[in-house]
Scaffold this motif. Structure first.
Motif, PDB file in Angstrom:
ATOM      1  N   PHE A 136      25.585  17.343  52.794  1.00  0.00           N
ATOM      2  CA  PHE A 136      25.195  16.350  53.804  1.00  0.00           C
ATOM      3  C   PHE A 136      24.913  14.959  53.249  1.00  0.00           C
ATOM      4  O   PHE A 136      25.271  13.968  53.844  1.00  0.00           O
ATOM      5  CB  PHE A 136      23.965  16.814  54.621  1.00  0.00           C
ATOM      6  N   ASN A 175      34.117  17.927  48.683  1.00  0.00           N
ATOM      7  CA  ASN A 175      32.658  17.909  48.493  1.00  0.00           C
ATOM      8  C   ASN A 175      32.201  17.213  47.206  1.00  0.00           C
ATOM      9  O   ASN A 175      31.221  17.594  46.586  1.00  0.00           O
ATOM     10  CB  ASN A 175      32.049  19.323  48.635  1.00  0.00           C
ATOM     11  N   ASN A 250      28.959  13.257  49.048  1.00  0.00           N
ATOM     12  CA  ASN A 250      29.330  14.515  49.703  1.00  0.00           C
ATOM     13  C   ASN A 250      28.586  14.653  51.017  1.00  0.00           C
ATOM     14  O   ASN A 250      27.412  14.993  51.033  1.00  0.00           O
ATOM     15  CB  ASN A 250      28.993  15.682  48.764  1.00  0.00           C
ATOM     16  N   ILE A 251      29.291  14.391  52.135  1.00  0.00           N
ATOM     17  CA  ILE A 251      28.657  14.595  53.452  1.00  0.00           C
ATOM     18  C   ILE A 251      28.944  15.987  54.005  1.00  0.00           C
ATOM     19  O   ILE A 251      28.443  16.340  55.064  1.00  0.00           O
ATOM     20  CB  ILE A 251      29.088  13.534  54.496  1.00  0.00           C
ATOM     21  N   THR A 252      29.742  16.788  53.319  1.00  0.00           N
ATOM     22  CA  THR A 252      30.014  18.139  53.839  1.00  0.00           C
ATOM     23  C   THR A 252      28.758  19.005  53.704  1.00  0.00           C
ATOM     24  O   THR A 252      27.850  18.669  52.942  1.00  0.00           O
ATOM     25  CB  THR A 252      31.162  18.844  53.081  1.00  0.00           C
ATOM     26  N   PRO A 253      28.730  20.134  54.417  1.00  0.00           N
ATOM     27  CA  PRO A 253      27.569  21.030  54.261  1.00  0.00           C
ATOM     28  C   PRO A 253      27.591  21.806  52.942  1.00  0.00           C
ATOM     29  O   PRO A 253      26.645  22.530  52.658  1.00  0.00           O
ATOM     30  CB  PRO A 253      27.717  22.013  55.431  1.00  0.00           C
ATOM     31  N   PHE A 254      28.661  21.665  52.166  1.00  0.00           N
ATOM     32  CA  PHE A 254      28.801  22.501  50.971  1.00  0.00           C
ATOM     33  C   PHE A 254      28.210  21.815  49.745  1.00  0.00           C
ATOM     34  O   PHE A 254      28.761  20.830  49.251  1.00  0.00           O
ATOM     35  CB  PHE A 254      30.273  22.825  50.727  1.00  0.00           C
TER      36      PHE A 254
END
Lengths: 293, 293
Positions: A136, A175, A250-254
């Motif tokens: 995130f 990510n 890294n804005i992904t949830p990973f």
């Protein structure tokens, strides 16, 4: 003091200096890396191992990382570096002294054997850490050559060190994985500016002094391109000390986590800094030159 | 007012609501998209076109973009959105009214034909803009569904709009390209919070209200994965109004620019906002429903 062949942080204008040192010091007969891969390492400055550690080992190291992230005894320890804004843990340094589990990994023949082979001598641990980049809001690491800092601030004389980053989570394209400019290890981008006192306290969170100027970076990236390294948990990347590298946010949830060891040749031990008043603390730049593994 | 079937910004807890509208309204006989691609669009919520415009056209639109970025007449124009920190131009809205060159592109049959086919009716331009994401310090765009905002703030009643992003620079894996969660268009993540007055002035730079909560986002990403869209200049991505999408920052020297048009069905024109006191200005959310192309 003899003339400095890598005069970073000493010039008024950014300067590109050709590498004066070999990249690969050993041969195919000296360790687990085959001839082709060793040659590629020489050309690109890095190599990847698809599965350095197996899934059971990955689980073990992830559990140990989780334990460290919540360890009450480490609260306030200077070896724990937090994000500038959120205060979340970003890195834990000297992890091979903090954790027996990671000490074992740092001395593992699969890793040390490769480091010895590339550097052509016994090796010691210059630095170790675990990195944790949350999902995130994982921040970027701007481009840099590790050697630039190790030379300027830690007194590492020559380019004869190698890093290994072992993934404890999957590195996707999205990510914020490690990016390397292949071939950049043959050029040192000498940076401008002087090292401030206690620079490491800021630079570990977000570096400004010791980062390449935009023109040099554009030149390297346009000449060589950029490789983004992906792979499952358990895969690893070994890269030369002078590779230009960085990573996007890294804005992904990973989330991304990895363990990172730097091996330096015992024939290249650190002395006085080349461009700083005092060396960085030993938990970042070891002064214990005992061979490992 | 009838019951709101997409009640975003009206609940205390984040809520997942199933889509109540079709995704594809036309058939293969209605336009240039073939049956297989149309079916994929229905399932994934987006499609890509490898070369929508040719290199000569790319050069023309890039030149026009450069002209706009330095156009003295646009200085201080409210349609020009700058980066929060550096004040560099990030987007120019209503570009199909500002520039004849982009107006022509917005009405191009290759684009409008596809939009009509997906939406099964004539279409008008709900929004247009060019985006410029500089190298070295391009900021991220956090995850969002466009429909969430268009419904809440612009009064778009149903999911019957489609966007197209046409690349004017190459999208690599490493320079902060568009990420989409495939399949996410079938679920609306209803957000919490109330729309502040003049929200658009902040939200165009960095959105907070109207962004999905971490748990919903993690659920969607773990179920569907994330696709990062890459391709040369001239390639394009069309995506449904309710796709969850975002992009990471960009520390590489390679800037990213694209032109972006949103087509809404003439049978789905905007009325009063569903969750805001006043609608956003017409340069962001058009009130001119004249069919295009």
């Amino acid at each position: 003091m003899p003339m400095d062949i890598y005069p970073t942080r000493k010039t008024i204008e950014p300067t590109l200096v050709f590498r004066r040192d070999p990249v690969v010091y050993g041969g195919p007969e000296d360790g687990p890396i085959d001839e082709k891969t060793l040659k590629e390492f020489g050309e690109k400055g890095f190599l990847t191992v698809e599965q350095l550690i197996d899934p059971v080992e990955v689980d073990r190291y992830r559990a140990e990382l989780r334990r460290l992230l919540t360890d009450e005894e480490l609260k306030g320890d200077e070896r724990v570096v937090t994000e500038r804004q959120s205060q979340e843990i970003r890195s834990i340094f000297e992890v091979h002294r903090i954790s027996e589990v990671f000490a074992e990994l740092a001395a593992d023949p699969r890793i040390v054997g490769r480091a010895r082979q590339i550097l052509g001598s016994d090796v010691y641990i210059h630095q170790s850490r675990v990195n944790y980049k949350p999902g995130f809001e994982g921040k970027d690491f701007y481009w840099h050559s590790d050697f630039e800092t190790w030379h300027a601030e830690d007194g590492m004389p020559r380019m004869r060190a190698v890093s290994i980053s072992i993934a404890l989570t999957e590195n996707f394209v999205h990510n914020g994985g490690l990016m390397i400019i292949p071939g950049s290890h043959r050029t040192l981008v000498c940076c401008t500016g002087q090292t401030p006192a206690d620079h490491y306290k800021e630079s570990l969170k977000s570096q400004e002094i010791g980062t390449p100027d935009p023109d040099s970076l554009r030149l390297l990236a346009e000449k060589h391109g950029i490789e983004l390294l992906t792979g499952p948990a358990g895969s690893a990347t070994m890269f030369d000390c002078n590779c230009m590298h960085g990573s996007n946010g890294n804005i992904t949830p990973f989330p991304r986590s990895n363990v990172f060891f730097v091996y330096n040749s015992v024939d290249n031990v650190c002395g006085e800094p080349f461009a700083a008043k005092t060396p960085r603390p030993s938990f970042i730049a070891s002064r214990d030159f005992t061979p490992v593994g």
